[in-house]
Design a protein around this motif. Structure first.
Motif, PDB file in Angstrom:
ATOM      1  N   CYS A 140       0.814  -1.222   0.000  1.00  0.00           N
ATOM      2  CA  CYS A 140       0.000   0.000   0.000  1.00  0.00           C
ATOM      3  C   CYS A 140       0.848   1.273   0.000  1.00  0.00           C
ATOM      4  O   CYS A 140       0.424   2.295  -0.554  1.00  0.00           O
ATOM      5  N   PRO A 142       1.604   3.683   2.294  1.00  0.00           N
ATOM      6  CA  PRO A 142       0.782   4.829   2.714  1.00  0.00           C
ATOM      7  C   PRO A 142       1.605   6.104   2.876  1.00  0.00           C
ATOM      8  O   PRO A 142       2.769   6.068   3.282  1.00  0.00           O
ATOM      9  N   VAL A 148      -6.390   5.187   5.667  1.00  0.00           N
ATOM     10  CA  VAL A 148      -6.173   3.740   5.582  1.00  0.00           C
ATOM     11  C   VAL A 148      -7.337   3.040   6.261  1.00  0.00           C
ATOM     12  O   VAL A 148      -7.737   3.407   7.375  1.00  0.00           O
ATOM     13  N   ALA A 165      -0.067   2.119  10.430  1.00  0.00           N
ATOM     14  CA  ALA A 165      -0.573   3.235   9.629  1.00  0.00           C
ATOM     15  C   ALA A 165      -0.558   4.529  10.438  1.00  0.00           C
ATOM     16  O   ALA A 165      -0.207   5.600   9.926  1.00  0.00           O
ATOM     17  N   CYS A 216      -5.956   3.728   1.019  1.00  0.00           N
ATOM     18  CA  CYS A 216      -5.328   2.408   1.145  1.00  0.00           C
ATOM     19  C   CYS A 216      -6.274   1.493   1.895  1.00  0.00           C
ATOM     20  O   CYS A 216      -6.737   1.833   2.988  1.00  0.00           O
TER      21      CYS A 216
END
Length: 330
Positions: A140, A142, A148, A165, A216
């Motif tokens: 992903c 991020p 997320v 995250a 994400c």
């Protein structure tokens, strides 16, 4: 003393039941050259095991009827025929659902237990934690300020995803089953929002939690939840497709929103974390440092005794566990 093992007695038809497994006793094995004998203390139960007891094609060899159930364990070396390990070492290995096992030294990992519990190597510092890191950080990727989303947010994988995250400066929305799990996700793990998928107003509550859409998505569940999440994806968003546990025990979901992948130019990647075992040591070290520093929390659901493993596994598949599901063997 005798060894005890849980074997697959029959393939499940629909939901798994404890009757699909049986307990057998065998002699404790003796280690051969280059091997160790391990007495297992902890057994990991994980959703992937459902796929291993099905006849459907999967990414790894399944368990045949009459064979030992697969699974990771943490235990202590009680006999060694290799200079790589000494009696008393605490180790991680994939010995399966049993009390004792012999393993080649190359298939055993020595673990540090001075600052963390041995059981953590089956959760936050094991395959679930490494899965979370791989899907979020590597797939992903991020960026600060992005949103997320992770479903099964209170579980062994999802809980790590959300915390990582947040450490990367993201807004994190979790999805979990029930108010207690949602409180844990926000109050203990620090997610910004948690939406209860059992709520009668799930779709509306999810929409309210996603005013800026999803950048994400770490997808663990599949089915109707994934279907709904696809409608909230942003342009150039990313999806790490880790699991579809909601579809294990029923007919595959008929998706109607896949057009979102096209119109939003979503990059979606399925991944199997065991494909890149060479990345595990570095990722585990990163996770270890975060746990020791108090930046990564985890919770465990512990069931006592190997004989209770089938019942606990059924509960795991039904979402009854809270955090990482473990069997305490000694």
């Amino acid at each position: 003393m005798r060894n005890q093992q849980i074997i697959l007695a029959s393939r499940p038809d629909g939901w798994v039941t404890p009757a699909n497994f049986s307990l057998r006793e065998t002699e404790i094995p003796s280690p051969g050259p280059g091997q160790v004998l391990i007495q297992n203390h902890w057994l990991s139960l994980d959703p992937y095991m459902r796929g291993r007891i099905s006849e459907a094609k999967s990414y790894a060899r399944g368990v045949n009827v009459g064979e030992l159930m697969v699974g990771a364990t943490v235990g202590q070396v009680i006999a060694s025929n290799t200079p790589a390990f000494a009696v008393g070492d605490t180790v991680l290995a994939a010995t399966g659902w049993q009390l004792f096992a012999t393993m080649d030294a190359s298939a055993v990992t020595l673990i540090r237990t001075d600052h963390v519990s041995p059981s953590a190597y089956l959760g936050v510092l094991g395959m679930p934690g490494i899965t979370a890191w791989t899907g979020l950080i590597d797939i992903c990727q991020p960026k600060t300020g992005e949103t997320v989303v992770v479903d099964a947010a209170s579980g062994a994988v999802g809980s790590v995803v959300g915390q990582l995250a947040k450490l990367n400066g993201c807004r994190v929305v979790g999805i979990a089953g029930g108010p207690e799990k949602c409180r844990y996700v926000t109050q203990e793990l620090g997610f910004d929002v948690c939406v209860d998928h059992r709520s009668a107003h799930f779709a509306a509550e999810l929409a309210a939690a996603l005013p800026s859409g999803i950048d994400c998505l770490f997808e663990n569940v599949g089915g109707a939840i994934f279907e709904t999440l696809l409608t909230h994806m942003n342009v150039a968003s990313r999806i790490a497709l880790c699991g579809m546990v909601s579809e294990f025990n029923r007919e595959p979901h008929a998706y109607r929103t896949l057009r979102s992948i096209l119109i939003n130019r979503i990059r979606i990647q399925g991944f199997i974390v065991s494909d890149k075992l060479e990345t595990w040591p570095a990722i585990r070290e990163n996770l270890y440092q975060l746990v020791v520093a108090g930046k990564l929390k985890f919770r465990e659901s512990i069931t006592e005794g190997l004989a209770k493993a089938p019942e606990a596994f059924v509960g795991l598949l039904k979402g009854e566990n809270f955090g990482k599901q473990l069997i305490k063997l000694t």
